[in-house]
Scaffold this active site. Sequence first.
Site, PDB file in Angstrom:
ATOM      1  N   ASP A 139       1.292   7.476  -3.533  1.00 51.41           N
ATOM      2  CA  ASP A 139       0.897   6.744  -2.327  1.00 51.41           C
ATOM      3  C   ASP A 139       2.035   5.825  -1.903  1.00 51.41           C
ATOM      4  O   ASP A 139       2.519   5.013  -2.695  1.00 51.41           O
ATOM      5  CB  ASP A 139      -0.375   5.939  -2.582  1.00 51.41           C
ATOM      6  CG  ASP A 139      -1.074   5.558  -1.274  1.00 51.41           C
ATOM      7  OD1 ASP A 139      -0.820   6.222  -0.246  1.00 51.41           O
ATOM      8  OD2 ASP A 139      -1.871   4.612  -1.279  1.00 51.41           O
ATOM      9  N   HIS A 146       0.453  -3.198   8.301  1.00 47.98           N
ATOM     10  CA  HIS A 146      -0.394  -3.443   7.124  1.00 47.98           C
ATOM     11  C   HIS A 146       0.370  -4.305   6.117  1.00 47.98           C
ATOM     12  O   HIS A 146      -0.157  -5.302   5.609  1.00 47.98           O
ATOM     13  CB  HIS A 146      -0.785  -2.100   6.503  1.00 47.98           C
ATOM     14  CG  HIS A 146      -1.516  -2.212   5.197  1.00 47.98           C
ATOM     15  ND1 HIS A 146      -2.842  -2.563   5.105  1.00 47.98           N
ATOM     16  CD2 HIS A 146      -1.094  -2.025   3.916  1.00 47.98           C
ATOM     17  CE1 HIS A 146      -3.212  -2.575   3.837  1.00 47.98           C
ATOM     18  NE2 HIS A 146      -2.173  -2.258   3.092  1.00 47.98           N
ATOM     19  N   GLU A 209      -8.826   2.427   2.979  1.00 53.23           N
ATOM     20  CA  GLU A 209      -7.510   2.376   3.619  1.00 53.23           C
ATOM     21  C   GLU A 209      -7.329   3.643   4.451  1.00 53.23           C
ATOM     22  O   GLU A 209      -7.511   4.751   3.953  1.00 53.23           O
ATOM     23  CB  GLU A 209      -6.380   2.238   2.586  1.00 53.23           C
ATOM     24  CG  GLU A 209      -6.401   0.864   1.919  1.00 53.23           C
ATOM     25  CD  GLU A 209      -5.166   0.572   1.086  1.00 53.23           C
ATOM     26  OE1 GLU A 209      -4.452   1.526   0.694  1.00 53.23           O
ATOM     27  OE2 GLU A 209      -4.913  -0.633   0.824  1.00 53.23           O
ATOM     28  N   GLU A 211      -5.260   6.326   6.000  1.00 54.37           N
ATOM     29  CA  GLU A 211      -3.937   6.895   5.739  1.00 54.37           C
ATOM     30  C   GLU A 211      -3.926   8.363   6.148  1.00 54.37           C
ATOM     31  O   GLU A 211      -4.967   8.986   6.351  1.00 54.37           O
ATOM     32  CB  GLU A 211      -3.600   6.822   4.240  1.00 54.37           C
ATOM     33  CG  GLU A 211      -3.700   5.424   3.654  1.00 54.37           C
ATOM     34  CD  GLU A 211      -3.063   5.298   2.270  1.00 54.37           C
ATOM     35  OE1 GLU A 211      -2.248   6.185   1.903  1.00 54.37           O
ATOM     36  OE2 GLU A 211      -3.390   4.329   1.563  1.00 54.37           O
ATOM     37  N   ASP A 243      -7.782   5.881   0.911  1.00 54.41           N
ATOM     38  CA  ASP A 243      -7.419   5.314  -0.391  1.00 54.41           C
ATOM     39  C   ASP A 243      -8.369   4.150  -0.675  1.00 54.41           C
ATOM     40  O   ASP A 243      -8.071   2.991  -0.387  1.00 54.41           O
ATOM     41  CB  ASP A 243      -5.953   4.848  -0.327  1.00 54.41           C
ATOM     42  CG  ASP A 243      -5.522   4.136  -1.590  1.00 54.41           C
ATOM     43  OD1 ASP A 243      -6.147   4.344  -2.643  1.00 54.41           O
ATOM     44  OD2 ASP A 243      -4.546   3.357  -1.515  1.00 54.41           O
ATOM     45  N   ARG A 247     -10.304  -4.670  -3.904  1.00 55.75           N
ATOM     46  CA  ARG A 247      -9.319  -5.751  -3.718  1.00 55.75           C
ATOM     47  C   ARG A 247      -9.363  -6.788  -4.824  1.00 55.75           C
ATOM     48  O   ARG A 247      -8.332  -7.371  -5.175  1.00 55.75           O
ATOM     49  CB  ARG A 247      -9.547  -6.441  -2.373  1.00 55.75           C
ATOM     50  CG  ARG A 247      -9.500  -5.526  -1.173  1.00 55.75           C
ATOM     51  CD  ARG A 247      -8.156  -4.865  -1.008  1.00 55.75           C
ATOM     52  NE  ARG A 247      -8.131  -3.979   0.150  1.00 55.75           N
ATOM     53  CZ  ARG A 247      -7.170  -3.086   0.369  1.00 55.75           C
ATOM     54  NH1 ARG A 247      -6.174  -2.953  -0.486  1.00 55.75           N
ATOM     55  NH2 ARG A 247      -7.215  -2.319   1.436  1.00 55.75           N
ATOM     56  N   GLN A 250      -7.720  -5.381  -7.835  1.00 58.27           N
ATOM     57  CA  GLN A 250      -6.291  -5.269  -7.544  1.00 58.27           C
ATOM     58  C   GLN A 250      -5.589  -6.624  -7.694  1.00 58.27           C
ATOM     59  O   GLN A 250      -4.517  -6.719  -8.280  1.00 58.27           O
ATOM     60  CB  GLN A 250      -6.122  -4.747  -6.118  1.00 58.27           C
ATOM     61  CG  GLN A 250      -4.706  -4.360  -5.726  1.00 58.27           C
ATOM     62  CD  GLN A 250      -4.639  -3.765  -4.312  1.00 58.27           C
ATOM     63  OE1 GLN A 250      -5.658  -3.628  -3.640  1.00 58.27           O
ATOM     64  NE2 GLN A 250      -3.459  -3.406  -3.880  1.00 58.27           N
ATOM     65  N   LYS A 263      -7.468   1.369  -7.643  1.00 61.69           N
ATOM     66  CA  LYS A 263      -7.205   2.468  -6.716  1.00 61.69           C
ATOM     67  C   LYS A 263      -7.650   3.825  -7.253  1.00 61.69           C
ATOM     68  O   LYS A 263      -7.945   4.727  -6.472  1.00 61.69           O
ATOM     69  CB  LYS A 263      -5.693   2.550  -6.451  1.00 61.69           C
ATOM     70  CG  LYS A 263      -5.104   1.310  -5.779  1.00 61.69           C
ATOM     71  CD  LYS A 263      -5.382   1.330  -4.299  1.00 61.69           C
ATOM     72  CE  LYS A 263      -4.547   0.299  -3.565  1.00 61.69           C
ATOM     73  NZ  LYS A 263      -4.740   0.397  -2.121  1.00 61.69           N
ATOM     74  N   THR A 267     -10.014   8.766  -4.215  1.00 62.80           N
ATOM     75  CA  THR A 267      -9.207   8.976  -3.012  1.00 62.80           C
ATOM     76  C   THR A 267      -9.825  10.175  -2.312  1.00 62.80           C
ATOM     77  O   THR A 267     -10.105  11.183  -2.967  1.00 62.80           O
ATOM     78  CB  THR A 267      -7.738   9.280  -3.371  1.00 62.80           C
ATOM     79  OG1 THR A 267      -7.226   8.214  -4.175  1.00 62.80           O
ATOM     80  CG2 THR A 267      -6.879   9.438  -2.128  1.00 62.80           C
ATOM     81  N   GLU A 383      -7.623  -6.442   6.220  1.00 59.08           N
ATOM     82  CA  GLU A 383      -6.946  -6.927   7.424  1.00 59.08           C
ATOM     83  C   GLU A 383      -7.950  -7.378   8.485  1.00 59.08           C
ATOM     84  O   GLU A 383      -7.809  -8.447   9.072  1.00 59.08           O
ATOM     85  CB  GLU A 383      -6.059  -5.824   7.998  1.00 59.08           C
ATOM     86  CG  GLU A 383      -4.897  -5.476   7.097  1.00 59.08           C
ATOM     87  CD  GLU A 383      -4.385  -4.072   7.375  1.00 59.08           C
ATOM     88  OE1 GLU A 383      -3.530  -3.931   8.245  1.00 59.08           O
ATOM     89  OE2 GLU A 383      -4.863  -3.120   6.724  1.00 59.08           O
TER      90      GLU A 383
END
Length: 435
Positions: A139, A146, A209, A211, A243, A247, A250, A263, A267, A383
């Site tokens: 990734d 971002h 996420e 992507e 993804d 948080r 993480q 993560k 996916t 975000e």
Amino acid sequence: MNRLIDATHDPALRSWVESANAPDSDFPVQNLPLGRFRLAGADEPLRCGVAIGDQVLDLQLALQLSPWPDGVPELLAPLAAGELAAFMALGRPAWKALRAALSAALAEGSDTAPFLELCLLPQAQAAMALPCRVGDYTDFYTGIHHALTVGKLMRPDHPLLPNYKWVPIGYHGRASSVTLGGPVTRPRGQTRSSGDTPHFGPSQRLDYELELGLWVGVGNELGTPVPMAQAEERLFGVTLLNDWSARDLQGWEYQPLGPFLAKNFSTMVSPWIVSFEALAPFRRPFTRPAGDPQPLPYLDSEFNREAGALDIRLEVWLQTARMRELGLPAQRLSHSNALDAYWTPAQLVAHHTSNGCNLATGDLLGTGTLSGPLPAQGGSLLELSAGGRQPLTLPGGETRTFLEDGDTVTLRAFCAAPGAVRIGLGSVSGTVLPA
Ligand code: CA
């Protein structure tokens, strides 16, 4: 760029499969993405198909029942056997040749239409599968908006680290948990609020996420980098990629070695691989904002400057369990464009292999979260909610900072440009299950 365009992109082309001609279809005859499926509910081996309108052309039946020009049956053979990876390994001349044959066969006026009509299955009756066994999954972090927004949450004074504009940042992810859409179980893990003793339990800050996934067709030998001039030839096509990210896990685990359990629990990718050939009308120059460094020579090429970037419009939609109960449709949370990626697909391949690392057929490269420049264009809830400080209000009155159980996240993407027929990547949806 025009040299990428051929008869298969002709906007005047229509298909004898009527649903493919709808203006909002993701799968007109100009697209022709490949995927793997079986009849829903059937206990049978996987086969490969082409999405056309709301149908799938079954390539096993198509090889058996329809005449094809010389050379095409050999290209169809691995697909008829359900081995999409074997076809992906054949390289761009084979991909282009099959695309030309499928375009002619599915276009209005095709004399093989009476045979191929027998090979169609409604997509609603097809159970899709991963296009191939995912080899390795990497990734990247090409979404500069971002990176800036997330960087500001942690380092308001210097959101971008000094390497960002020089090195395509990435990490090695986990291939075993790449799936198509469906359920995602809220992960448990270790978290720590500042100063407290760490705690083990369900993630409270589950996120998505937005992507793109790039699928490697032709690999390279260990020790043999792929130069920019050949880099894109190695890529078979593109899907959406979600993804899923925890948080809070993480934030506690990522230093010093990067993402791990935050993560690797899930996916998701969309099932139809849209080829780089299909994307030809939507290629754009690779540009850098004034004042930003130009890429080092190993990440530069004439083609990349001319047409290395992809104009793909991206969207995130959310429907909560309560919205479903109330009969409310999914709400679009944000939209953005792959043009905001700081590095192109070719640059990701060239960089990944620049140290001699070998890519292989079926490897998957994530672009990183593709957010737009505006706050409302964030490709993640991290975000959109400003790190959980500004809840979003949803239809029905609910609010969200991060995902709750029962939430369904859907990613969509399509390409549109003057003089070209709109094509889509389809969608991928995942629903959060309780821990
Ligand atoms: Ca990511």
